[in-house]
Design a protein around this motif. Structure first.
Motif, mmCIF file in Angstrom:
data_model
loop_
_atom_site.group_PDB
_atom_site.id
_atom_site.type_symbol
_atom_site.label_atom_id
_atom_site.label_comp_id
_atom_site.label_asym_id
_atom_site.label_seq_id
_atom_site.Cartn_x
_atom_site.Cartn_y
_atom_site.Cartn_z
ATOM 1 N N UNK A 254 0.860 -1.183 0.000
ATOM 2 C CA UNK A 254 0.000 0.000 0.000
ATOM 3 C C UNK A 254 0.896 1.233 0.000
ATOM 4 N N UNK A 255 0.257 2.400 -0.143
ATOM 5 C CA UNK A 255 1.017 3.641 -0.043
ATOM 6 C C UNK A 255 0.336 4.608 0.899
ATOM 7 N N UNK A 256 1.138 5.458 1.468
ATOM 8 C CA UNK A 256 0.651 6.578 2.275
ATOM 9 C C UNK A 256 1.281 7.835 1.698
ATOM 10 N N UNK A 257 0.466 8.662 1.050
ATOM 11 C CA UNK A 257 0.957 9.797 0.264
ATOM 12 C C UNK A 257 1.926 9.266 -0.795
ATOM 13 N N UNK A 258 3.181 9.738 -0.792
ATOM 14 C CA UNK A 258 4.135 9.278 -1.799
ATOM 15 C C UNK A 258 5.172 8.328 -1.213
ATOM 16 N N UNK A 259 4.802 7.646 -0.123
ATOM 17 C CA UNK A 259 5.647 6.617 0.469
ATOM 18 C C UNK A 259 4.988 5.252 0.271
ATOM 19 N N UNK A 262 5.721 -2.265 2.036
ATOM 20 C CA UNK A 262 5.771 -3.654 1.569
ATOM 21 C C UNK A 262 5.937 -4.556 2.784
ATOM 22 N N UNK A 263 4.947 -5.415 3.007
ATOM 23 C CA UNK A 263 4.882 -6.204 4.243
ATOM 24 C C UNK A 263 4.850 -7.693 3.907
ATOM 25 N N UNK A 264 5.867 -8.443 4.389
ATOM 26 C CA UNK A 264 5.965 -9.879 4.137
ATOM 27 C C UNK A 264 5.294 -10.715 5.227
ATOM 28 N N UNK A 288 12.670 -3.803 -5.348
ATOM 29 C CA UNK A 288 11.415 -3.106 -5.614
ATOM 30 C C UNK A 288 11.634 -2.002 -6.638
ATOM 31 N N UNK A 289 12.650 -1.181 -6.384
ATOM 32 C CA UNK A 289 12.933 -0.079 -7.298
ATOM 33 C C UNK A 289 13.249 -0.562 -8.694
ATOM 34 N N UNK A 290 14.054 -1.629 -8.788
ATOM 35 C CA UNK A 290 14.404 -2.193 -10.090
ATOM 36 C C UNK A 290 13.163 -2.639 -10.834
ATOM 37 N N UNK A 291 12.251 -3.319 -10.132
ATOM 38 C CA UNK A 291 11.033 -3.814 -10.772
ATOM 39 C C UNK A 291 10.136 -2.657 -11.214
ATOM 40 N N UNK A 308 14.494 6.215 0.741
ATOM 41 C CA UNK A 308 13.782 6.772 1.897
ATOM 42 C C UNK A 308 12.273 6.782 1.718
ATOM 43 N N UNK A 309 11.773 6.511 0.490
ATOM 44 C CA UNK A 309 10.318 6.508 0.278
ATOM 45 C C UNK A 309 9.756 5.086 0.256
ATOM 46 N N UNK A 310 10.616 4.080 0.458
ATOM 47 C CA UNK A 310 10.181 2.693 0.524
ATOM 48 C C UNK A 310 10.351 2.166 1.940
ATOM 49 N N UNK A 311 9.355 1.433 2.417
ATOM 50 C CA UNK A 311 9.374 0.912 3.789
ATOM 51 C C UNK A 311 9.032 -0.569 3.752
ATOM 52 N N UNK A 312 9.845 -1.375 4.437
ATOM 53 C CA UNK A 312 9.749 -2.831 4.347
ATOM 54 C C UNK A 312 9.521 -3.439 5.720
#
Length: 588
Positions: A254-259, A262-264, A288-291, A308-312
């Motif tokens: 999911x996203x929150x604003x522009x962040x 990704x939850x495993x 993730x970024x590559x894909x 900094x805009x991706x959270x795992x």
């Protein structure tokens, strides 16, 4: 802070990209292992002084490694590491050897160059050091925590001695290691030349601008493609080689604003066998970024600017975040399947805008023994499969997940190893039917010319690559040992110590990939062309595509129209995802 214009940023960024490409060329010309030299299983990178990747094919691992040297790094130092656990997942199994070289200009640290490659053998119980029955990393070969291979230009001879004493391929390993170093020194020279031309302050400003530009473009991409409400997707690895499985991989996004998040959570616990993937947070952000960049906006420069805009979220003790000393040697099944899961999660709300599932692993064929001259040999070859049908076209046939990887030429194999490649072709009907056809698998038939031992690493032998948006699933993989008397023996997808004799054959078939879109909407002329090219059989053209071809493969448009109309009535509504059928495990 030095101001810099966009043209200068482009010039420096492209100079660094060219330097990265030159790193590859240096490595390919100097390495000895075919998996590096011919197949290009390696990843270059150039970073800024803080260790952020500015150009490269992999996410930056530099900070995690460099911090383990309290004395710091000096000119002439070269760091070597092959241990996933003490490098924070910088490398994912012990066969991947990584070099990190600090770059100085006028005594100032301006960045790092790094390259890693897959070496043939690092010890352990089986040739090529990836035993399918390993239960911990201790059983997978020699691993090196971060160590200085060179300290102020002085070679650490003890490291070289350990390497040579613990490998079945000491000459190849030594040559590969020095080729990795040479590759990094190539980048060092080019970065120093750029600094000499533009000055250090301008060089630093250009790298910061390149990172910031990627950050802004990725934020914009996130807001366009990710949902605000969490969506989940699951896919499975067949087994772990020890009789356990299947293993679920579940991802929620999911996203929150522009962040982006990704939850495993929900992924299965770590495996007793070696299919675990120690996926560090920075490395997953890189994937993730590559894909996202490859699938949705290739104009974005791939660097660490978006981290900094991706959270795992990745719970400990699971398949994607195993606890030490979990075995990791066969982690490519989880690594490749990760992209299928990510693609599936992104497509839950929009199956018409995402690709289907691919062959989802990195199949290995390993053959070792003693040839007629009495020389030892050890071949490790990476195989490929079908890439998925996608919103913009058919999937690629017999292609690697990693765009830069290529096959080992048959001439090379037959020159240096005791075997013959009788045939190497795409597998008819292995790609799922669709408006855009799934890519077909590889089928490779070897004749063995010397007694030896074979190991096989593969997956999707039981669970098909799924189709999407009405597309059909792709075919499963299979392996067969054909004895001289014609007896055919099924081989498991993960198996070691298969004894082969001169004159035996191995038929190595990888998985296909899923199709995209309704097969009945595919232009009949394209189906006819697929049949004539051997990509689709006449029978499948009729059954899956509703296309009628006569004995001369001529298209009957009236019959095709009638057949398609009947199929549409009989089949009912198409599902967004078609997971096919799960096969039962077949034992040899």
């Amino acid at each position: 802070m030095t101001k810099i214009d966009s043209i200068t940023v482009d010039i420096i960024e492209n100079a660094l990209k060219n330097s990265k490409n030159e790193m590859d060329v240096t490595l390919f010309k100097a390495a000895m292992s075919p998996v590096i030299r011919e197949q290009h299983d390696c990843f270059p990178m150039i970073t800024d002084a803080e260790g952020n990747m500015v150009v490269g094919n992999f996410g930056s691992h530099v900070p995690e490694v460099v911090k383990q040297f309290p004395e710091g790094v000096q000119e002439g130092d070269v760091i070597f590491v092959s241990d996933p656990y003490t490098s924070g997942g910088s490398v994912s199994h012990v066969n991947d050897w990584m070099i990190i070289l600090p770059i100085f200009y006028e005594s100032t640290l301006v960045g790092y160059s790094s390259m890693f490659g897959h070496v043939i053998d690092v010890g352990g119980p089986v040739p090529s050091s990836m035993p399918v029955d390993a239960r911990s990393i201790y059983g997978e070969g020699v691993r090196f925590p971060p160590v200085k291979l060179f300290a102020k230009d002085v070679l650490n001879e003890a490291v070289i001695a350990i390497i040579k004493a613990n490998s079945r391929t000491p000459l190849e390993n030594y040559s590969d290691l020095m080729a990795l170093v040479a590759s990094c020194r190539t980048a060092e020279k080019r970065v120093q030349e750029i600094c000499s031309r533009f000055g250090i302050e301008t060089y630093f400003a250009a790298m910061n601008a390149a990172l910031e530009r990627t950050n802004l473009m990725m934020r914009d991409l996130i807001t366009k493609i990710l949902p605000t409400e969490p969506v989940s997707f699951e896919d499975f690895i067949d087994d772990d080689g020890l009789g356990n499985g299947p293993f679920k991989m579940k991802l929620t996004i999911w996203r929150e604003d522009d962040h982006a998040y990704f939850d495993w959570t929900g992924t299965d616990p770590q495996s007793p066998g070696p299919i675990n993937y120690y996926l560090s947070e920075p490395m997953f952000k890189m994937f993730i970024g590559s894909f996202l960049i490859s699938a949705f906006d290739p104009d974005i420069n791939f660097n660490d600017g978006f981290y900094d805009v991706l959270h795992v979220i990745s719970p400990k003790g699971t398949l994607m975040n195993p606890e030490f000393p979990a075995a990791l040697g066969c982690r490519t099944h989880a690594l490749s399947r990760m992209f299928d899961v990510l693609s599936g999660a992104l497509s839950v709300n929009a199956p018409d805008s995402s690709p289907a599932a691919g062959y989802g692993t990195s199949p290995y064929f390993i053959f070792s023994g003693v040839d007629a001259k009495g020389d030892k040999f050890n071949l490790m070859e990476v195989q490929y499969g079908g890439l998925p049908g996608r919103p913009i076209g058919d999937g690629l046939d017999g292609h690697s997940w990693w765009p830069a990887f290529v096959n080992i030429p048959t001439e090379y194999l037959e020159t240096y190893y005791p075997l013959i490649v009788d045939s190497y072709k795409t597998g008819t009907d292995s790609g799922g039917a669709g408006f855009y056809r799934g890519g077909n698998c590889n089928e490779k038939l070897y004749t063995i010319l010397a007694d030896g031992i074979v190991s096989i690493h593969d997956d999707r032998a039981l669970i098909q690559p799924w189709g999407i948006n009405g597309g059909e699933p792709g075919s499963c993989s299979s392996k067969t040992l054909i004895k001289q008397d014609g007896k055919r023996i099924h081989l498991a997808s993960k198996i070691d110590d298969v004894k082969v004799e001169k004159g035996d054959q191995i038929l190595f078939i990888t998985a296909g990939s899923g199709g995209w879109g309704d097969p009945l909407d595919r232009p009949a002329g394209k189906v006819q062309s697929d049949v004539r090219r051997g990509l689709v059989s006449k029978e499948k053209a009729l059954k899956s595509y509703g296309v009628y071809l006569n004995d001369y493969l001529e298209l009957d448009e009236k019959q095709t129209e009638a057949i398609r109309a009947k199929i549409k009535v009989d089949r009912g509504t198409l599902e967004s995802f078609n997971f096919g059928e799960r096969k039962e495990q077949v034992h040899a």
